[in-house]
Design a protein around this motif. Structure first.
Motif, PDB file in Angstrom:
ATOM      1  N   PRO A 109      -6.291  -5.698  -5.372  1.00 47.91           N
ATOM      2  CA  PRO A 109      -6.693  -4.698  -4.994  1.00 47.91           C
ATOM      3  C   PRO A 109      -7.821  -4.531  -3.968  1.00 47.91           C
ATOM      4  CG  PRO A 109      -6.479  -4.885  -7.811  1.00 47.91           C
ATOM      5  CD  PRO A 109      -6.584  -6.127  -6.691  1.00 47.91           C
ATOM      6  N   ALA A 110      -8.826  -5.869  -4.491  1.00 52.88           N
ATOM      7  CA  ALA A 110      -9.549  -5.619  -3.217  1.00 52.88           C
ATOM      8  C   ALA A 110      -8.870  -5.193  -2.060  1.00 52.88           C
ATOM      9  CB  ALA A 110     -11.133  -6.776  -3.272  1.00 52.88           C
TER      10      ALA A 110
ATOM     11  N   ALA B 275      -7.383  -2.427  -0.714  1.00 47.96           N
ATOM     12  CA  ALA B 275      -8.783  -0.999  -0.909  1.00 47.96           C
ATOM     13  C   ALA B 275      -9.105  -1.551   0.767  1.00 47.96           C
ATOM     14  CB  ALA B 275      -9.901  -1.323  -1.177  1.00 47.96           C
TER      15      ALA B 275
ATOM     16  N   VAL C 147       0.999  -0.913   0.175  1.00 45.78           N
ATOM     17  CA  VAL C 147       0.035   0.057   0.461  1.00 45.78           C
ATOM     18  C   VAL C 147       1.261   1.075  -0.015  1.00 45.78           C
ATOM     19  CG1 VAL C 147      -2.282  -1.104   0.770  1.00 45.78           C
ATOM     20  CG2 VAL C 147      -0.262  -0.089   2.590  1.00 45.78           C
TER      21      VAL C 147
ATOM     22  N   THR D 294      -7.426   1.047   3.201  1.00 44.07           N
ATOM     23  CA  THR D 294      -7.537   2.792   2.601  1.00 44.07           C
ATOM     24  C   THR D 294      -9.112   3.154   3.337  1.00 44.07           C
ATOM     25  OG1 THR D 294      -8.828   2.451   0.479  1.00 44.07           O
ATOM     26  CG2 THR D 294      -6.789   2.683   0.676  1.00 44.07           C
ATOM     27  N   ALA D 295      -9.817   1.759   3.616  1.00 44.92           N
ATOM     28  CA  ALA D 295     -11.119   1.612   4.373  1.00 44.92           C
ATOM     29  C   ALA D 295     -11.396   1.917   6.116  1.00 44.92           C
ATOM     30  CB  ALA D 295     -12.169   0.823   4.599  1.00 44.92           C
TER      31      ALA D 295
END
Length: 488
Positions: free
Chosen positions: A479-480, A483, A418, A486-487
């Motif tokens: 990618p998931a 994510a 990341v 960032t969540a």
């Protein structure tokens, strides 16, 4: 003169006649029924103004009409480009615009407003397929320029999209011939052999099972998608003897505590498409007494690069348990330094390169880190394209993952890079907890990694999820996972 792939494939389809060809949702369809539906699709495209043998697109699902379309196109020598159906309508529409094909075929449910608008804008013919007759929805605009057939290309398949957007790979007919060989190991099954079990997504490498089955005139049983219940029922009903599976499938079968008798017909499983943890392999083999052999292939090769034969298994199986086997007869493999391209010696780790005779004379570099021993056996060690550059230190996600899943409370894990303003990239880990276990603390997991690996391998953060996000190919979506960071 030897027959072409198209001629041999068409002959394989014709060989079924009124005998069973494909089973879907509990019903067998004859070769004549499959052929008739393929002809009906061809006629609908022709009526809509699509020239014979012009490339077309298929918004693909693992359903009977879509299998019939693929079979029909290959038997007719019409190139077909796969478009994933599990995307959003807007993403399908973007694919249609980029491909600029004369004709498009899709399930009724996939002809949404954005998809129809994209076909109309591209001037492409549109044909809807379902359990009934194919239906023309749009005629091709004859004033528009559309993609032309590339020499010898029969099929455009897609990567699984594990690390990013799926890539489209052109597969030529000579390569499809090696596809058949790599799926079957060159063996022709007896007439009374169990059917081929096909459940991998037809948009990608999974279409190889369908192609090999028809090419050899072998019965095929299909699943729209993998479920433990559907898979076990197919194995039990048809007495399947061997099956290629993703590593996730082996874990799912164990977690479901499938009865031994339901898998008793299996002589062995072939694990491919990603790394299989030795612990999971050991647990499965001890639980069911069914050997698991490892195989290796890639989308760009439309099949395997190396594999185990029964003779190799008997001689070397125990000693080289973690190898994916030796190169197939038409394949040369070597290991090279990722920076200089220099060939590395026996046992050294580097990037795997392959030269496959039907593809061409060039060495093709993969993104897989591997080594080759003195006996020619290949062992995989991870993927170079997933490597994380943490301020100049290289972190291999699979190495960190292997440490994390050694914790008894961790069922599975995924490590991704990341963004970090100071270091460029840092590792982040998502963790699946084993059923009935309590989630380990972040400090506990960090200490576990720190004990086994240099400190720069320790993830900056951990998150616990009920299930790692997976794509339809049952691979974890990187990618998931990213994510999730960032969540937080």
């Amino acid at each position: 003169m030897p027959e072409s792939f198209t001629e041999t494939f068409a002959a394989g389809l014709a060989s079924y006649g009124q005998q069973p060809c494909l089973e879907f949702e509990g019903r067998w369809y004859t070769g004549e029924e499959i052929t008739a539906y393929g002809h009906a699709i061809e006629q609908a495209l022709r009526n809509a103004g699509v020239p014979d043998r012009a490339p077309v697109g298929l918004v693909v699902r693992n359903r009977l009409p879509h299998a019939s379309a693929i079979i029909g196109f290959l038997a007719a020598g019409r190139p077909v480009s796969m478009i994933y159906s599990f995307q959003s309508p807007e993403a399908i529409a973007r694919d249609i615009g980029a491909l600029a094909l004369a004709g498009l075929v899709a399930d009724r449910e996939d002809w949404t407003a954005p998809v129809l608008d994209a076909a109309r804008t591209a001037g492409s013919a549109a044909v809807a397929i379902s359990t009934g007759e194919p239906v023309e929805m749009l005629r091709r605009d004859p004033d528009r320029q559309h993609a032309e057939a590339e020499p010898e290309v029969a099929l455009y398949i897609l990567t699984s999209g594990t690390t990013g957007p799926p890539k489209r790979q052109a597969i030529k007919t000579p390569v499809l011939e090696r596809t058949v060989f790599s799926v079957t190991s060159g063996e022709k099954a007896a007439a009374d052999a169990p059917p081929e079990l096909a459940y991998w997504q037809f948009g990608g490498i999974g279409v190889c099972q369908l192609i090999a089955g028809v090419y050899n005139g072998r019965r095929i049983t299909m699943l729209e998608r993998f479920t433990v219940e559907g898979y076990v029922n197919a194995v039990k009903t048809h007495r399947i003897k061997r099956s290629g599976v993703q590593p996730a499938v082996i874990r799912m079968l164990l977690d479901a505590d499938v009865a031994e008798r339901d898998l008793a017909s299996l002589d062995f499983l072939i694990s491919a498409s990603g790394p299989l943890d030795p612990e999971t392999r050991d647990e499965f083999e001890q639980r069911y007494g069914i050997p698991i052999v490892l195989a290796y292939g890639a989308t760009e090769f439309a099949g395997s690069l190396c594999a185990w034969t029964p003779d190799l298994q008997q001689e070397f199986g125990a000693a080289k348990r973690h190898s994916v086997g030796r190169a197939l007869p038409d394949t040369q493999l070597r290991i090279v330094d990722p920076d200089t391209g220099a060939e590395l010696g026996c046992g050294e780790q580097g990037l795997l390169e392959a030269k496959v005779a039907p593809i061409g004379a060039d060495w093709i570099r993969t993104t897989d880190i591997a080594s080759i021993d003195a006996d020619g056996f290949v062992t995989l060690h991870g993927r170079a394209d997933g490597a994380i550059n943490r301020g100049g230190f290289k972190v291999l996600p699979e190495t960190v993952r292997r440490v994390l899943i050694s914790h008894p409370a961790v069922r599975d894990a995924c490590v991704v890079g990341v963004p970090d303003k100071r270091l460029g990239q840092v590792p982040f880990a998502a963790i699946e907890v084993a059923p009935g276990a309590s989630a380990p603390s972040d400090d506990e997991l960090a200490d576990l990694v720190r004990r086994d690996l240099p400190v720069y391998n320790v993830p900056v953060a951990f998150t616990v999820v009920d299930a790692l996000p997976r794509n339809p190919a049952l691979k974890v979506s990187l990618p998931a996972v990213a994510a999730l960071y960032t969540a937080r």
